[in-house]
Each structure stands twice: as structure tokens, then as C-alpha cells.
Design an enzyme around this catalytic site. Structure first.
Site, PDB file in Angstrom:
ATOM      1  N   GLY A  15      66.249  49.649 -60.029  1.00 49.22           N
ATOM      2  CA  GLY A  15      66.103  48.115 -59.760  1.00 49.22           C
ATOM      3  C   GLY A  15      65.095  47.679 -60.879  1.00 49.22           C
ATOM      4  N   THR A  61      62.354  39.440 -59.066  1.00 56.04           N
ATOM      5  CA  THR A  61      61.455  39.374 -58.202  1.00 56.04           C
ATOM      6  C   THR A  61      61.131  40.922 -57.456  1.00 56.04           C
ATOM      7  OG1 THR A  61      62.573  38.170 -57.041  1.00 56.04           O
ATOM      8  CG2 THR A  61      61.209  37.197 -58.134  1.00 56.04           C
TER       9      THR A  61
END
Length: 194
Positions: A65, A16
Site C-alpha cells: 500500500g 493518504t
């Protein structure tokens, strides 16, 4: 992470919230730790931000990331590491070459993930559409965010950048705002600095 079903009918879990902040000679990439399957939290301490290229000439000078399907993201991490080795640690060049492959390779084209990558010079967002985006600086701060809570973190970081000078403080506070608003984001933050 959020669960969706792929075109093959298989369950996929998605990462997320990831944020990158570059300010004052310091760049940080932070991500939350939640893994969800539907409305159930399966894991709260997943590590979605990591150093890559630790074996090559770049020796961990790149941080990445991901948001998206986990297995897809790890495939992209590996591909980026190979590109970094091929292009002597030049992150921008390696990212452009990865984006070209991602867009044109039949296997890679099906990968569902986004990445924020950074080194001491660059902060970039990579997408499966072949995009290598370098966010523009606003008031001396470069900020990028991806994932389900990405827009919340981005808005918070932009507001914080008006009065906060430390990139790590901006990233941590922005992640907390995202965790307070987005049900698929939690407050277990992994943060790497370059």
C-alpha cells in the site's frame, strides 16, 4: 490523496491513509480510496493497496500500500516486483535492496511516496530515506500506518488491539476512525490479506 506542487511546479496528488496489522497469523494491509486535488475530492474509490509479484515465484504473496505521489508509488511497485523476482520472493531482502536504490539512484531519490509492504512473515514500512522499518509487536500485534490519516489509524488500531483479536477487524475499524477525523481520508477501504 492530497495535491501538492513539486519542485518542478507540477501538481502532484498524494495517497493518504494506509494501515498494516499483523495478528494471530494473519496480516492485512488496508487503504482508503480518496483522491483529492486541493480541497476537492476527485475520486472516492482509488485502489492504493494491491497484490504485487503475481507473475513471479511469489505469485501475489506480497501486498503493498502506498501514501504519496501516485505515479511515484507505481514506479516503486514495479521496482519492488523486480527485486522480488531477483531475490526469489524474499520480501525483506527485496525491500532492503529497493531502499538502497531509492536512496542512491538519482531518479528514484526524487520519488515522493511511502510504502507498507507485507507477506506472511514480515510487515515493513519503506521510505525514500533508505529506511526499511519493521514495527515492533505490542501485545502480540504489529501495526504500521502511513499517510495523512496514518497517525489517527495507528492510535485507533493500538487501542483496538487491547480487546480485538482479528487483524482485519482492527484494520477496518482503525480506517473508519481515520476517515471520521482526517478530511483527506474516506471510508472506501481496500483491504488485502496475506
Amino acid at each position: 490523496m492530497v495535491e501538492t506542487t513539486s519542485s518542478h511546479g507540477l501538481i502532484q496528488w498524494h495517497g493518504t491513509t494506509i494501515i498494516g496489522v499483523k495478528r494471530g497469523g494473519k496480516t492485512v494491509v488496508a487503504g482508503d480510496g480518496q483522491v483529492s486535488m486541493g480541497n476537492t475530492v476527485m475520486k472516492s474509490n482509488a485502489r492504493k493497496v494491491r497484490r504485487i509479484g503475481e507473475g513471479g515465484p511469489e505469485k501475489g504473496k506480497v501486498v503493498a500500500g502506498f501514501a504519496g505521489a501516485t505515479a511515484d508509488a507505481f514506479t516503486l511497485f514495479e521496482r519492488l516486483e523486480k527485486k522480488l523476482e531477483q531475490y526469489s520472493g524474499q520480501l525483506l531482502r527485496a525491500s532492503v535492496e529497493l531502499a538502497k536504490d531509492w536512496r542512491t539512484d538519482k531518479y528514484l531519490r526524487n520519488l515522493e511516496a511511502l510504502m507498507i509492504v507485507a507477506d506472511s512473515q514480515s510487515l515493513l514500512v519503506l521510505t525514500g530515506n533508505g529506511d526499511v522499518l519493521e514495527p515492533e509487536a505490542m501485545n502480540g500485534t504489529v501495526i504500521a500506518a502511513i499517510g495523512s490519516g496514518g497517525n489517527f489509524a495507528l492510535a485507533a488500531a493500538r487501542a483496538l488491539a487491547e480487546y480485538e483479536d482479528d487483524a482485519e477487524v482492527i484494520a477496518r475499524k482503525a480506517m473508519q476512525v481515520a476517515a471520521d477525523i482526517c478530511v483527506f481520508t474516506n471510508g472506501n477501504v481496500t483491504l488485502e490479506t496475506v
